[in-house]
Scaffold this motif. Structure first.
Motif: not given
Lengths: 639, 73
Positions: A296, B35-36, B18, A60, B12-14, A119, A305, A63-64, A300-301
């Protein structure tokens, strides 16, 4: 990463960063500020390096973590490569790009910290909803009380519920009474009185009474368990917006990285070839800004949510949304079709008119109290019958009843029955079921019984009109009754004397005419229609499995206003998701354009913008959990 | 057989997506990771379940070393 180690990284980085900036800005002491900047960078970056390396090993690249590393290291490199040592690096403020590089890491880490806190907070809100499943139950066994896992309790056992405790399993109260708070299940905040013989649902709380409840279901089939299963599975079905974001994220990051590469190479190359000199540093710096906004994360979150919060919010309203994919069609609905019996009306008969004298009415009630038919029950319940002796009760099938009460011969039923008995009567005109009553050969009057309309139905339908939604009633009942009910609640259009398949056909016709149809039914024979409609709302809790299966939304409370509340909530959830999508994309785009257009657009503004939009989107998503303004006020169930 | 696990520490959701995608590549396995709610649901044939779970734990350890997994009743 653990919150604590992240805070330590941030603190360490900041502690090194401040003196570095001082030595840089004031003294221009390259030999001092360079190692300080490098150390500060490393303090914040070390965990990012680990993560990026791990992801690269797995193939990957975009990746951020990696992108943030490139952006921050890039800033250092530009600074060192493109600055003249004597005149720039050793002058005050010579390490400006290095400062930016450290800031990128520092702000990224702070952003991640806030993000995981946000979160965590919204997860907590959602989990609170899921916490209504009890971990244990007190069961009466062998003359004592035993605490067991609720799934070990068998049907027919007695569970003990103390004041303030949650009922673990559905059942019927065997002894005790008190007020039951079922707000976790129905969204109804007003506690309801319950006593021996009343059914209680798991997940509700006995507020003040010690109850013994004979279980009627297994734990897994009880209301709370079923409800939780629906809520948990709901997030498996993705909303269209969510699918879009997942796909979009996959191309967005590589695309922005490519753009960054082009910005870093093409313009300076062009300038160089046209003899304009060396502008590489400036353009590579611009490209780094692009890398910073290429993650992103905000989308993405925040989008999933939003929908998850939306499902939780709907549950607070007493509406179980079975999948995130239901929100959009629910919001766009233009027609709401209602079943009549049990949905608009109570589904049980009661006396609406009575022309009999008081004594005669009591005689009639006493006669009817001998029978079990719903109409008979409604008359029997109309007056006190204690002390009235009733004998020779006879049921004339399809016609009515005859009985002797206190020595008087009471005949109640269709007018034909009175004809047979040679009682002269006066015709009474009403769309509802009319019972003619003869006492000792004399006509005493009529009793009119009808399925009463829920008080809340009228309000709900008024609200539909205010929202510009067309209302339709579908019923298998007779034309006259349907007309009367439709007029009474103010429904736009009704269809009467329908078979179940004809209900389906009408919904299909509406759809063919371009309408988006919500169908609300109480779910016993309405399953096909529930499945056909764009959104099927099963009314009145988790009664029938077929209805749950066929519906998109299960309304826990027999109150049509919950449907409207859920629809309005669905609209809000979708708009929050759209705000997040459009808002984050616009801000990212704006940063990209500004970075390209404005020379030396500071890198740290780019990252603040990016982290900021992510946080704003998450906080915006959390609004989907709050539904206070949609909750209908508590109302009397009947008029 | 389907079992549900709580899985905490994915931030993280990503990353969750993955991990879910990777787990779904294990043969005869269906994985659902929310994820939540921080729940992981694994469906696999009874006879292979233990082997599958071993692989699930191994993969999770590589991708998300900080994640803590526990079976739910």
């Amino acid at each position: 990463m653990k919150k604590k180690s992240r805070i330590i990284s941030i603190a360490l980085c900041a502690a090194l960063f401040v003196p570095a900036v001082l030595f840089d800005k004031i003294g221009g002491l390259f030999a001092v500020y360079l190692p300080l900047y490098a150390l500060a960078w490393f303090a914040a970056a070390r965990t990012v390096i680990v993560k990026a390396a791990r992801n690269i090993r797995r193939g990957v690249i975009f990746d951020e973590n990696f992108l943030m590393l490139v952006a921050s290291v890039g800033a250092f490199v530009i600074n060192l490569v493109f600055s003249d040592f004597k005149t720039e690096l050793c002058a005050p403020g010579g390490g400006e790009a290095m400062m930016d590089g450290v800031l990128v890491m520092l702000l990224y880490q702070i952003g991640e910290l806030f993000q995981s806190m946000a979160v965590g907070k919204s997860r907590k809100g959602i989990k609170q909803l899921l916490s209504m499943r009890p971990d244990s139950a007190m069961v009466e066994r062998n003359g004592g009380e035993e605490e067991v896992f609720p799934d070990e309790v068998e049907i027919g056992e007695i569970i003990v519920v103390r004041p303030g405790e949650r009922i673990a399993i559905d059942g019927v109260i065997e002894s005790g009474s008190g007020y039951i708070d079922a707000s976790a299940i129905t969204g109804e905040s007003e506690p309801r009185a319950a006593t021996v013989g009343c059914e209680v649902q798991s997940g509700s709380i006995s507020t003040d009474g010690l109850l013994k409840v004979r279980t009627t279901k297994e734990f897994g089939e009880s209301t709370a368990s079923k409800m939780l299963r629906l809520v948990e599975e709901a997030s498996d079905k993705k909303a269209a917006q969510e699918t879009f974001i997942t796909k979009f994220a996959k191309v967005y990051t590589p695309l922005v990285c490519l753009a960054a590469l082009i910005v870093a190479i093409v313009p300076p190359l062009a300038v160089m070839l046209s003899g304009g000199g060396n502008v590489w540093g400036q353009w590579i710096y611009t490209a780094l800004s692009l890398l910073v906004v290429s993650c992103p994360c905000a989308l993405v979150i925040s989008v999933p949510l939003t929908f998850f919060g939306g499902i939780g919010g709907a549950a607070k309203l007493g509406a179980l949304v079975k999948g995130a994919d239901a929100f959009s069609p629910f919001r766009r609905a233009t027609v709401i079709a209602f079943d009549k019996t049990g949905t608009i009306t109570e589904g049980k008969f009661s006396v609406v008119e009575c022309t009999l004298g008081e004594l005669d009415t009591r005689l009639a009630a006493a006669a009817e109290s001998m029978f079990n038919h719903p109409i008979a029950k409604s008359v029997a319940a109309y007056r006190e019958t204690d002390g009235l002796e009733c004998e020779n009760a006879e049921d004339i099938a399809g016609m009515g009843i005859i009985a002797t009460v206190c020595g008087k011969r009471v005949v109640i039923g269709k007018k034909e029955l009175l004809e047979c008995e040679n009682v002269e009567y006066v015709e009474y005109s009403t769309p509802y079921t009319t019972l003619y009553v003869g006492i000792d050969g004399q006509f005493a009057g009529v009793i009119v019984v009808a399925d009463t309309i829920k008080q809340t139905s009228r309000t709900a339908i008024e609200e539909c009109r205010r929202l510009g939604i067309k209302t339709v009633m579908l019923t298998g009942d007779r034309e006259e009754v349907a007309a009367a009910v439709a007029k009474s609640v103010g429904i736009d259009e009704y269809f009467a004397e329908l078979l179940p398949e004809e209900k389906v056909a009408i919904v299909k016709n509406l759809q063919a005419a371009g309408e988006r149809v919500v169908f609300c039914g109480d779910g016993i024979n309405d399953a096909p229609t529930l499945a056909t409609a764009d959104i099927g709302c099963a009314m009145g809790g988790l009664g029938s499995d077929a209805a749950i299966e066929a519906s998109d939304v299960v309304i826990m409370k027999d109150d049509l206003r919950s449907v409207i509340a859920a629809k309005r909530h669905a609209g809000r959830v979708v708009s929050i998701a759209m705000q997040n999508i459009i808002g984050s994309l616009l801000i990212k785009l704006a940063i990209m354009i500004l970075a390209i257009v404005i020379a030396d657009f500071p890198l740290w503004i780019a990252i603040i913008g990016d982290v900021g939009v992510c946080l704003v989107a998450i906080f915006n998503a959390m609004r989907a959990l709050s539904v206070k303004k949609y909750a209908p006020p508590a109302a009397k169930q009947t008029e | 057989m389907t079992k549900t696990y709580s899985i905490e520490g994915i931030d993280c959701a990503n990353c969750a997506k993955r991990l879910e995608d990777t787990l779904n590549k294990i043969p005869q396995t269906q994985a659902r990771l929310s994820f939540a709610t921080e729940r992981l649901k694994i469906t696999a044939p009874d006879e292979h379940f233990d082997a599958v779970m071993k692989e699930v734990r191994r993969v999770t350890k590589i991708l998300e070393p900080d994640a803590v997994m526990a079976e739910l009743r």
